[in-house]
Design an enzyme around this catalytic site. Structure first.
Site, PDB file in Angstrom:
ATOM      1  N   GLY A  42       0.776  -1.232   0.000  1.00  0.00           N
ATOM      2  CA  GLY A  42       0.000   0.000   0.000  1.00  0.00           C
ATOM      3  C   GLY A  42       0.806   1.280   0.000  1.00  0.00           C
ATOM      4  N   SER A  43       2.065   1.243  -0.452  1.00  0.00           N
ATOM      5  CA  SER A  43       2.826   2.500  -0.451  1.00  0.00           C
ATOM      6  C   SER A  43       2.269   3.488  -1.471  1.00  0.00           C
ATOM      7  CB  SER A  43       4.314   2.236  -0.696  1.00  0.00           C
ATOM      8  OG  SER A  43       4.548   1.812  -2.010  1.00  0.00           O
ATOM      9  N   ASN A  44       1.745   2.997  -2.582  1.00  0.00           N
ATOM     10  CA  ASN A  44       1.117   3.915  -3.548  1.00  0.00           C
ATOM     11  C   ASN A  44      -0.194   4.468  -2.993  1.00  0.00           C
ATOM     12  OD1 ASN A  44       2.589   4.107  -6.285  1.00  0.00           O
ATOM     13  ND2 ASN A  44       2.754   1.943  -5.735  1.00  0.00           N
ATOM     14  N   MET A 120      -3.227  -7.363  -7.805  1.00  0.00           N
ATOM     15  CA  MET A 120      -2.562  -8.505  -8.426  1.00  0.00           C
ATOM     16  C   MET A 120      -3.545  -9.559  -8.932  1.00  0.00           C
ATOM     17  SD  MET A 120       0.427  -7.534  -8.466  1.00  0.00           S
ATOM     18  CE  MET A 120       1.795  -6.730  -7.675  1.00  0.00           C
ATOM     19  N   ARG A 121      -4.661  -9.093  -9.492  1.00  0.00           N
ATOM     20  CA  ARG A 121      -5.640 -10.015 -10.080  1.00  0.00           C
ATOM     21  C   ARG A 121      -5.897  -9.616 -11.527  1.00  0.00           C
ATOM     22  NH1 ARG A 121      -6.036 -14.361  -7.866  1.00  0.00           N
ATOM     23  NH2 ARG A 121      -8.067 -14.712  -8.817  1.00  0.00           N
ATOM     24  N   ASN A 137      -3.743   1.791 -13.923  1.00  0.00           N
ATOM     25  CA  ASN A 137      -2.919   0.828 -13.188  1.00  0.00           C
ATOM     26  C   ASN A 137      -1.492   1.350 -13.148  1.00  0.00           C
ATOM     27  OD1 ASN A 137      -2.111  -1.770 -12.048  1.00  0.00           O
ATOM     28  ND2 ASN A 137      -1.231  -2.232 -14.063  1.00  0.00           N
ATOM     29  N   HIS A 139       2.497   0.042 -12.810  1.00  0.00           N
ATOM     30  CA  HIS A 139       3.276  -1.185 -12.995  1.00  0.00           C
ATOM     31  C   HIS A 139       4.771  -0.866 -12.920  1.00  0.00           C
ATOM     32  CE1 HIS A 139       4.087  -5.246 -14.308  1.00  0.00           C
ATOM     33  NE2 HIS A 139       4.958  -4.757 -15.176  1.00  0.00           N
TER      34      HIS A 139
END
Ligand code: GAR
Length: 227
Positions: A42-44, A120-121, A137, A139
Protein backbone atom coordinates in the site's frame (compact mmCIF):
# COMPACT_ATOMS: atom_id res chain seq x y z
CA UNK A 1 33.61 -5.04 -11.13
CA UNK A 2 30.47 -3.59 -9.68
CA UNK A 3 30.11 0.10 -9.02
CA UNK A 4 28.48 0.98 -5.71
CA UNK A 5 25.52 3.25 -6.32
CA UNK A 6 23.70 5.76 -4.16
CA UNK A 7 20.03 5.00 -3.52
CA UNK A 8 18.84 8.21 -5.18
CA UNK A 9 21.14 10.12 -7.47
CA UNK A 10 21.09 13.09 -9.80
CA UNK A 11 20.84 10.53 -12.60
CA UNK A 12 17.56 9.24 -11.16
CA UNK A 13 16.19 12.74 -11.34
CA UNK A 14 17.52 13.31 -14.83
CA UNK A 15 15.60 10.31 -16.07
CA UNK A 16 12.18 11.27 -14.80
CA UNK A 17 9.36 11.95 -17.19
CA UNK A 18 9.23 15.54 -18.47
CA UNK A 19 5.46 15.53 -17.92
CA UNK A 20 6.22 16.46 -14.30
CA UNK A 21 6.51 20.05 -15.41
CA UNK A 22 2.97 20.19 -16.82
CA UNK A 23 0.86 22.87 -15.19
CA UNK A 24 -1.99 21.45 -13.10
CA UNK A 25 -4.79 23.55 -11.65
CA UNK A 26 -5.79 22.44 -8.19
CA UNK A 27 -9.54 22.77 -7.78
CA UNK A 28 -10.69 21.18 -4.55
CA UNK A 29 -14.34 22.24 -4.93
CA UNK A 30 -15.14 19.18 -7.03
CA UNK A 31 -12.62 16.48 -6.11
CA UNK A 32 -12.33 13.50 -8.38
CA UNK A 33 -13.97 10.54 -6.66
CA UNK A 34 -11.56 7.61 -6.63
CA UNK A 35 -11.91 3.94 -5.91
CA UNK A 36 -8.58 2.31 -5.09
CA UNK A 37 -7.84 -1.40 -5.48
CA UNK A 38 -4.83 -2.99 -3.79
CA UNK A 39 -3.48 -6.40 -2.85
CA UNK A 40 -0.47 -5.70 -0.67
CA UNK A 41 1.73 -3.18 1.06
CA UNK A 42 0.00 0.00 0.00
CA UNK A 43 2.83 2.50 -0.45
CA UNK A 44 1.12 3.92 -3.55
CA UNK A 45 -2.13 4.10 -1.59
CA UNK A 46 -0.31 6.12 1.07
CA UNK A 47 1.26 8.40 -1.55
CA UNK A 48 -2.17 9.21 -3.00
CA UNK A 49 -3.94 9.58 0.35
CA UNK A 50 -1.21 11.87 1.67
CA UNK A 51 -1.16 14.00 -1.48
CA UNK A 52 -4.90 14.53 -1.04
CA UNK A 53 -4.56 15.30 2.68
CA UNK A 54 -1.77 17.79 1.91
CA UNK A 55 -3.92 19.52 -0.75
CA UNK A 56 -1.60 18.52 -3.57
CA UNK A 57 -4.31 16.51 -5.35
CA UNK A 58 -7.95 17.49 -5.95
CA UNK A 59 -9.34 14.02 -5.35
CA UNK A 60 -11.10 11.99 -2.71
CA UNK A 61 -10.75 8.29 -1.95
CA UNK A 62 -14.31 6.99 -1.72
CA UNK A 63 -13.31 3.41 -1.07
CA UNK A 64 -10.38 1.00 -0.91
CA UNK A 65 -11.04 -2.53 -2.08
CA UNK A 66 -8.43 -5.11 -1.09
CA UNK A 67 -8.42 -8.84 -1.72
CA UNK A 68 -5.94 -10.25 0.81
CA UNK A 69 -7.05 -10.36 4.45
CA UNK A 70 -3.42 -9.86 5.55
CA UNK A 71 -2.68 -6.93 3.21
CA UNK A 72 -0.97 -4.13 5.18
CA UNK A 73 -2.73 -1.56 2.98
CA UNK A 74 -5.86 -1.85 5.14
CA UNK A 75 -4.00 -0.45 8.15
CA UNK A 76 -3.05 2.63 6.16
CA UNK A 77 -6.71 3.12 5.24
CA UNK A 78 -7.89 2.68 8.82
CA UNK A 79 -5.31 5.16 10.13
CA UNK A 80 -6.68 7.72 7.67
CA UNK A 81 -10.39 6.92 8.19
CA UNK A 82 -10.76 5.83 4.58
CA UNK A 83 -13.46 3.18 4.03
CA UNK A 84 -11.91 -0.18 3.18
CA UNK A 85 -13.67 -3.31 1.99
CA UNK A 86 -12.15 -6.78 1.92
CA UNK A 87 -13.25 -8.84 -1.09
CA UNK A 88 -11.43 -12.14 -0.89
CA UNK A 89 -11.18 -13.60 -4.40
CA UNK A 90 -10.77 -17.07 -2.86
CA UNK A 91 -14.45 -16.97 -1.96
CA UNK A 92 -15.51 -16.61 -5.60
CA UNK A 93 -15.56 -19.46 -8.11
CA UNK A 94 -15.47 -17.16 -11.17
CA UNK A 95 -13.50 -14.05 -11.97
CA UNK A 96 -16.64 -12.43 -13.42
CA UNK A 97 -18.68 -12.74 -10.24
CA UNK A 98 -15.74 -11.39 -8.24
CA UNK A 99 -15.48 -8.42 -10.61
CA UNK A 100 -19.25 -7.87 -10.48
CA UNK A 101 -19.02 -7.54 -6.71
CA UNK A 102 -16.21 -5.00 -7.15
CA UNK A 103 -18.33 -3.01 -9.61
CA UNK A 104 -21.30 -3.04 -7.23
CA UNK A 105 -19.13 -1.70 -4.39
CA UNK A 106 -17.45 0.97 -6.53
CA UNK A 107 -20.75 2.18 -7.94
CA UNK A 108 -22.39 2.25 -4.51
CA UNK A 109 -19.48 4.42 -3.35
CA UNK A 110 -20.09 6.84 -6.26
CA UNK A 111 -16.63 6.22 -7.69
CA UNK A 112 -15.73 8.08 -10.90
CA UNK A 113 -12.23 6.69 -11.59
CA UNK A 114 -10.63 3.45 -10.45
CA UNK A 115 -6.94 3.29 -9.53
CA UNK A 116 -5.16 -0.05 -9.26
CA UNK A 117 -2.25 0.33 -6.87
CA UNK A 118 -0.69 -3.11 -6.68
CA UNK A 119 -3.86 -5.03 -7.63
CA UNK A 120 -2.56 -8.50 -8.43
CA UNK A 121 -5.64 -10.01 -10.08
CA UNK A 122 -6.53 -10.34 -13.74
CA UNK A 123 -9.60 -8.30 -14.63
CA UNK A 124 -12.56 -9.25 -16.80
CA UNK A 125 -14.80 -7.23 -19.15
CA UNK A 126 -17.28 -6.98 -16.26
CA UNK A 127 -15.04 -4.46 -14.52
CA UNK A 128 -13.57 -2.82 -17.62
CA UNK A 129 -16.98 -2.21 -19.23
CA UNK A 130 -18.42 -0.72 -16.05
CA UNK A 131 -15.71 1.99 -16.04
CA UNK A 132 -14.77 2.42 -19.70
CA UNK A 133 -11.42 4.23 -19.98
CA UNK A 134 -11.72 5.10 -16.32
CA UNK A 135 -9.39 2.54 -14.77
CA UNK A 136 -5.66 3.13 -14.39
CA UNK A 137 -2.92 0.83 -13.19
CA UNK A 138 0.64 1.35 -12.01
CA UNK A 139 3.28 -1.19 -12.99
CA UNK A 140 6.97 -1.44 -12.05
CA UNK A 141 8.49 -1.55 -15.53
CA UNK A 142 8.71 0.51 -18.67
CA UNK A 143 5.80 -1.17 -20.45
CA UNK A 144 5.40 -2.84 -22.85
CA UNK A 145 8.54 -4.50 -21.45
CA UNK A 146 8.03 -6.94 -18.60
CA UNK A 147 4.29 -7.11 -17.89
CA UNK A 148 3.09 -9.50 -15.19
CA UNK A 149 4.04 -10.25 -11.63
CA UNK A 150 7.84 -10.71 -11.98
CA UNK A 151 8.60 -7.46 -13.78
CA UNK A 152 11.57 -6.45 -11.66
CA UNK A 153 13.21 -9.88 -11.62
CA UNK A 154 12.80 -10.12 -15.41
CA UNK A 155 14.37 -6.70 -15.91
CA UNK A 156 17.38 -7.77 -13.84
CA UNK A 157 17.57 -11.16 -15.61
CA UNK A 158 17.72 -9.37 -18.97
CA UNK A 159 20.44 -7.03 -17.75
CA UNK A 160 18.57 -3.85 -18.65
CA UNK A 161 20.41 -0.68 -17.77
CA UNK A 162 17.31 1.47 -17.43
CA UNK A 163 14.04 0.43 -15.85
CA UNK A 164 11.14 2.38 -14.43
CA UNK A 165 7.40 2.46 -13.99
CA UNK A 166 4.28 3.09 -16.02
CA UNK A 167 0.79 4.41 -15.38
CA UNK A 168 -1.62 3.22 -18.05
CA UNK A 169 -5.30 2.80 -18.80
CA UNK A 170 -6.40 -0.77 -18.09
CA UNK A 171 -7.29 -3.20 -20.86
CA UNK A 172 -8.12 -6.89 -20.70
CA UNK A 173 -4.59 -8.13 -21.26
CA UNK A 174 -2.44 -7.95 -18.12
CA UNK A 175 -0.51 -4.66 -17.78
CA UNK A 176 -1.54 -3.45 -21.23
CA UNK A 177 -3.37 -0.34 -22.40
CA UNK A 178 -2.60 3.23 -23.46
CA UNK A 179 0.34 4.66 -21.52
CA UNK A 180 -0.31 7.88 -19.60
CA UNK A 181 3.00 8.52 -17.81
CA UNK A 182 6.32 6.77 -17.39
CA UNK A 183 9.40 7.45 -15.32
CA UNK A 184 12.81 5.85 -15.76
CA UNK A 185 15.45 4.91 -13.22
CA UNK A 186 18.96 3.54 -13.69
CA UNK A 187 19.71 -0.11 -12.96
CA UNK A 188 23.04 -0.67 -11.20
CA UNK A 189 25.19 -3.80 -11.56
CA UNK A 190 24.81 -4.76 -7.91
CA UNK A 191 21.04 -4.21 -7.74
CA UNK A 192 18.85 -6.75 -6.00
CA UNK A 193 15.12 -6.95 -6.82
CA UNK A 194 14.32 -5.25 -3.51
CA UNK A 195 16.77 -2.44 -4.11
CA UNK A 196 15.61 -1.79 -7.67
CA UNK A 197 11.98 -1.95 -6.55
CA UNK A 198 12.65 0.71 -3.91
CA UNK A 199 14.18 3.00 -6.53
CA UNK A 200 11.25 2.40 -8.89
CA UNK A 201 8.68 2.96 -6.15
CA UNK A 202 10.07 6.41 -5.40
CA UNK A 203 9.09 7.27 -8.97
CA UNK A 204 5.78 5.38 -8.78
CA UNK A 205 4.68 7.55 -5.88
CA UNK A 206 5.37 10.62 -7.97
CA UNK A 207 3.83 9.60 -11.31
CA UNK A 208 0.67 8.03 -9.88
CA UNK A 209 -0.15 11.40 -8.34
CA UNK A 210 0.77 13.18 -11.55
CA UNK A 211 -1.54 10.90 -13.55
CA UNK A 212 -4.46 11.39 -11.18
CA UNK A 213 -3.88 15.16 -11.15
CA UNK A 214 -4.06 15.25 -14.94
CA UNK A 215 -7.20 13.13 -14.97
CA UNK A 216 -8.78 15.36 -12.32
CA UNK A 217 -7.97 18.44 -14.36
CA UNK A 218 -9.40 16.87 -17.52
CA UNK A 219 -12.51 15.88 -15.58
CA UNK A 220 -12.89 19.42 -14.21
CA UNK A 221 -12.63 20.96 -17.68
CA UNK A 222 -15.16 18.47 -19.07
CA UNK A 223 -17.61 19.37 -16.30
CA UNK A 224 -17.18 23.07 -17.11
CA UNK A 225 -18.20 22.36 -20.71
CA UNK A 226 -21.38 20.50 -19.75
CA UNK A 227 -24.24 23.08 -19.58
C1 GAR B 1 3.91 -1.55 -7.12
O1 GAR B 1 5.29 -1.58 -7.35
C2 GAR B 1 3.14 -1.68 -8.41
O2 GAR B 1 3.81 -1.14 -9.50
C3 GAR B 1 3.02 -3.17 -8.53
O3 GAR B 1 2.75 -3.60 -7.23
C4 GAR B 1 3.45 -2.77 -6.32
C5 GAR B 1 2.53 -2.39 -5.20
O4 GAR B 1 3.24 -1.69 -4.23
N1 GAR B 1 1.97 -3.53 -9.45
C6 GAR B 1 2.08 -4.51 -10.34
O5 GAR B 1 3.03 -5.25 -10.40
C7 GAR B 1 0.88 -4.66 -11.27
N2 GAR B 1 1.18 -5.59 -12.28
P1 GAR B 1 2.48 -0.94 -3.05
O6 GAR B 1 1.51 -1.95 -2.43
O7 GAR B 1 3.58 -0.57 -2.09
O8 GAR B 1 1.76 0.25 -3.61
Amino acid sequence: MSIPAPEASAMDLALVSPIEHAQITLDERSPLKLGLMASGTGSNFVAIADAIAQHRLAAQIQLLIYNNPEAPVVEHAQERNIPAHLLNHRHFSQRETFDQEIVTLLQAADVEWVVMVGWMRRVTPVLIDAFPDRIINIHPSLLPSFPGIRAIEQALDHGVKISGCTVHLVRLEVDSGPILIQAAVPVYPDDTPARLHRRIQTQEHRIIIQAIAQIAEHHRLQNLLIP
